[in-house]
Write a protein that holds these residues in place. Sequence first.
Motif, PDB file in Angstrom:
ATOM      1  N   ILE A 134      -7.366   6.304   5.092  1.00  0.00           N
ATOM      2  CA  ILE A 134      -6.276   6.864   5.893  1.00  0.00           C
ATOM      3  C   ILE A 134      -5.200   5.808   6.147  1.00  0.00           C
ATOM      4  N   THR A 135      -5.595   4.530   6.165  1.00  0.00           N
ATOM      5  CA  THR A 135      -4.604   3.455   6.270  1.00  0.00           C
ATOM      6  C   THR A 135      -3.738   3.410   5.017  1.00  0.00           C
ATOM      7  N   ILE A 136      -4.372   3.564   3.850  1.00  0.00           N
ATOM      8  CA  ILE A 136      -3.625   3.629   2.588  1.00  0.00           C
ATOM      9  C   ILE A 136      -2.692   4.835   2.593  1.00  0.00           C
ATOM     10  N   TYR A 137      -3.175   5.954   3.144  1.00  0.00           N
ATOM     11  CA  TYR A 137      -2.354   7.160   3.213  1.00  0.00           C
ATOM     12  C   TYR A 137      -1.061   6.909   3.980  1.00  0.00           C
ATOM     13  N   PHE A 138      -1.173   6.289   5.140  1.00  0.00           N
ATOM     14  CA  PHE A 138       0.025   6.053   5.946  1.00  0.00           C
ATOM     15  C   PHE A 138       0.892   4.944   5.353  1.00  0.00           C
ATOM     16  N   GLY A 139       0.275   3.985   4.669  1.00  0.00           N
ATOM     17  CA  GLY A 139       1.068   2.967   3.996  1.00  0.00           C
ATOM     18  C   GLY A 139       1.895   3.559   2.868  1.00  0.00           C
ATOM     19  N   LEU A 140       1.248   4.367   2.009  1.00  0.00           N
ATOM     20  CA  LEU A 140       1.957   5.018   0.910  1.00  0.00           C
ATOM     21  C   LEU A 140       2.963   6.027   1.456  1.00  0.00           C
ATOM     22  N   GLY A 141       2.579   6.742   2.507  1.00  0.00           N
ATOM     23  CA  GLY A 141       3.489   7.711   3.108  1.00  0.00           C
ATOM     24  C   GLY A 141       4.734   7.054   3.680  1.00  0.00           C
ATOM     25  N   SER A 142       4.579   5.857   4.240  1.00  0.00           N
ATOM     26  CA  SER A 142       5.735   5.123   4.759  1.00  0.00           C
ATOM     27  C   SER A 142       6.706   4.775   3.641  1.00  0.00           C
ATOM     28  N   LEU A 143       6.175   4.333   2.506  1.00  0.00           N
ATOM     29  CA  LEU A 143       7.033   3.979   1.369  1.00  0.00           C
ATOM     30  C   LEU A 143       7.751   5.215   0.821  1.00  0.00           C
ATOM     31  N   LEU A 144       7.031   6.324   0.683  1.00  0.00           N
ATOM     32  CA  LEU A 144       7.656   7.551   0.181  1.00  0.00           C
ATOM     33  C   LEU A 144       8.693   8.080   1.155  1.00  0.00           C
ATOM     34  N   SER A 145       8.420   7.958   2.456  1.00  0.00           N
ATOM     35  CA  SER A 145       9.391   8.397   3.459  1.00  0.00           C
ATOM     36  C   SER A 145      10.630   7.508   3.456  1.00  0.00           C
TER      37      SER A 145
END
Length: 341
Positions: A134-145
């Motif tokens: 879930i940490t990877i999810y929010f890290g990748l999500g931050s970059l995509l956002s």
Amino acid sequence: MSFLTFITGSTRSWQPAMTVDSTTSSYWLNWRILLCSIWILMSMVFASILISKYECRQNSEEQSTENQQQQKEPSGVLYEDEVWKPCLRSIHPGWLLGFRVFAFFVLILMLILNVVVDGGSIFYFYTQWTFALITIYFGLGSLLSMHGCYRYSRKGGAAHFDTERGSSTSAQNSRATKGGAFNQEHLFRQKAGFWGYVFQIIFQMNAGAVMLTDTVFWFIIVPFLAIKDYNLNFLIINMHSINAVFLLGDTALNSLRFPWFRIGYFFLWTSIYVIFLWIVHACVALWWPYPFLDLSSSFAPLWYSTVALMHIPCYGIFVLIMKAKHFLLSKWFPQSYRYAQ
């Protein structure tokens, strides 16, 4: 009381105990291992069938020009703007970006703190696997956002918002007159790339894994620890609650879809974790992080089958959460809610 004592707990905390030597051949060559292996194999075959049937078919359809003439989208389709736009058009994408960045830093700090306090052995636990995911999810999500907000700002916020509202109204009229036909908005939207689909898949893996982790912890492990008179520290409690809080917060804001067939990735995630434990225990005499995974117990096949079956209701809970989100937001904000199947 010091801060570290508050974090790690000042009284007796739970430490798994090693029951028998798992490196001996007698531990592995018996009927219990055969039955548990069958459960794992069945789970992986089931997951592989789902993924190959729907995910692979979707990829082949997207590469075909005939897909433009179909009356219905592939079940797992994802558009590029859905990974970074909030589900309500009245919310600026920057708010979703801010939430994801905040969640990422909180989660990564907690994960680092956990490693500092307990060492690398924490990754024997499914909780830490899920927490890292879930940490990877929010890290990748931050970059995509960030990328999405950059594109949004280049197009012009207010003008883009008005154009989008117009296209949305047109799409709603199209749905009303043509039923299940492709609406015009979809024909001009760009499909998500590789990282967009990775992000979507991780989201759905987290949905099931977080539900499974927190359910097993609060309803099975915590009562067991209470009977044994062990105390839970601040770090353990937060790692089994804040993951769900952040995931539900992102779910309430994002525009991601939730096709049911991606439960297959959830099954594969857990199966890989169990296989990892088996390999480690076959090589090293070590304690089992969860007593019900210990293969020396005659009840091991029952436990393994129960955990496998728990994947379905845990994933189903999140399906219901997504349906409730769609029902409530489409009712409360009919002009602003981005509808996605």
